[in-house]
Design a protein around this motif. Structure first.
Motif: not given
Length: 408
Positions: A69-94
């Protein structure tokens, strides 16, 4: 033929790649940090070891599925942006994991972490592929590769040490801090990119992203060269990562080593990968892609045979180290070719590559476990090495044919 010389990368781009390597490190730490704490989780929550292992298995399944799912999401919304918010999301999960009061809550937290961590490695690779000139691409991918390779070793080490010294919750507190710091740094860099109006990808890429995931995926998997790369990823996952799962138990059974000692020997595999990443720039220039996959595959094959049949533990030390060095020679080249499969939908292409690699790994573990009862663990380890060597020879030939067809 004189190689093309491109302008050196800007300091800003190099800084962004460094931050992405921190993100890939965090992703792999999150994946491996529970390995050593399973007995403690079993004791604390009064469950069996198999039940406790859900914190690993659920993470692995979610991590593999989310890649798609992340591939097409990154192609549409910007890869660096998705990496940034996914990293912050991992912080919440932790945070949820550190505060878990039951195994079910901890498994849910690990699911949240997996859904975020799955974005980091493939989209980091795809962003580098979008940003770096082709002649510098593989060298720059060694930077993100170094992060993920260190994460394999660091996750197992941090999980064991923190669980023993302070308790399992502190391992997730460490992850919270790690993801929080890396996420904040990525956020600042992403905002800098926006302020500088740096395009995340060329206009043709954005147009291709509108086609939708299914159409993009069909275009990729029906391409002759893409099929070769994806097949190689599946085989690499099965024979490399998959067969690796039984190395420690084989050394334990065949040589009578303690599991901790056998695990430490196999951990040299990761150290070999780190060593390759450190000298990868020179190896790439000396051997080229064809030489890297050929030599890398043969190194893995020869080392696996030593591990399979050595009568003493001492030769297993250099064998495990060289196996890791050779494997990452091969794997880094695979990553570089994956980023070039479909430049117009790079995120989707790299996500498919990661999914095939993951599926191969899962299949490899199942097949290896089934064959041990019939052939013995030594033969299975040797077979995995033989497949990797054969794959190195085949892929070197395929790369040579591709280059000849392109006139280079």
């Amino acid at each position: 033929m004189t190689p093309l010389v491109s302008a050196p990368l800007s300091a800003a781009t190099r800084r962004s790649i460094l931050l992405l390597s921190f993100a890939t490190f965090a992703s792999m730490v999150a994946q491996r940090i529970c390995d050593a704490m399973l007995p403690e989780l079993s004791r604390v929550f009064a469950v069996s070891l198999v039940q406790a292992a859900q914190v690993v298995s659920v993470f692995a399944v979610a991590y593999g599925v989310a890649q798609l799912f992340y591939g097409p999401l990154g192609d549409r919304l910007g890869k660096f942006r998705i990496v940034t918010f996914a990293t912050l999301g991992c912080c919440v999960g932790s945070v949820v994991a550190a505060l878990a009061t039951s195994l079910d809550m901890l498994v849910f937290a690990r699911l949240l972490m997996a859904l975020g961590a799955a974005a980091l490695i493939p989209l980091a690779m795809a962003w580098v592929g979008d940003t770096v000139p082709p002649e510098q691409l593989q060298e720059m991918l060694t930077r993100t590769g170094l992060g993920s390779t260190l994460g394999i070793v660091g996750g197992q080490l941090a999980g064991g040490l923190l669980t023993d010294a302070l308790g399992w919750r502190w391992a997730f507190a460490f992850l919270t801090l790690l993801f929080g710091v890396v996420g904040a740094l990525l956020w600042v860099d992403w905002r800098r990119q926006q302020a500088a109006a740096l395009p995340a990808m060329a206009v043709p890429h954005a147009q291709a992203a509108r086609a939708g995931f299914v159409k993009q995926a069909l275009l990729i998997v029906t391409g002759p060269w893409s099929r070769v790369v994806l097949l190689m990823a599946f085989v690499e996952g099965a024979a490399g990562f998959g067969a690796l799962a039984i190395w420690a138990s084989h050394l334990h059974r065949s040589l009578g080593l303690a599991l901790s000692v056998a695990g430490a020997i196999v951990a040299l595999f990761g150290l070999g990968g780190v060593l390759y990443m450190a000298v990868g720039r020179h190896m790439i220039r000396r051997f080229g892609q064809q030489g890297l996959v050929l030599v890398g595959g043969i190194l893995v094959g020869a080392s696996a045979w030593v591990l399979a049949y050595t009568p003493h533990w001492l030769p297993a030390l250099p064998a495990s180290l060289l196996a890791g060095f050779g494997f990452f020679m091969f794997h880094n080249t695979m990553q570089a070719t994956a980023t070039q499969m479909a430049p117009g939908a790079r995120g989707t292409a790299v996500s498919l590559f990661a999914s095939f690699l993951f599926l191969g790994q899962s299949a490899g573990v199942v097949v290896a476990a089934a064959l041990i009862g019939r052939l013995g663990s030594g033969a299975v380890v040797a077979l995995g090495g033989l497949v990797m060597a054969a794959e190195g020879v085949f892929f070197a030939w395929a790369l040579r044919r591709r280059d000849a067809a392109r006139g280079g």
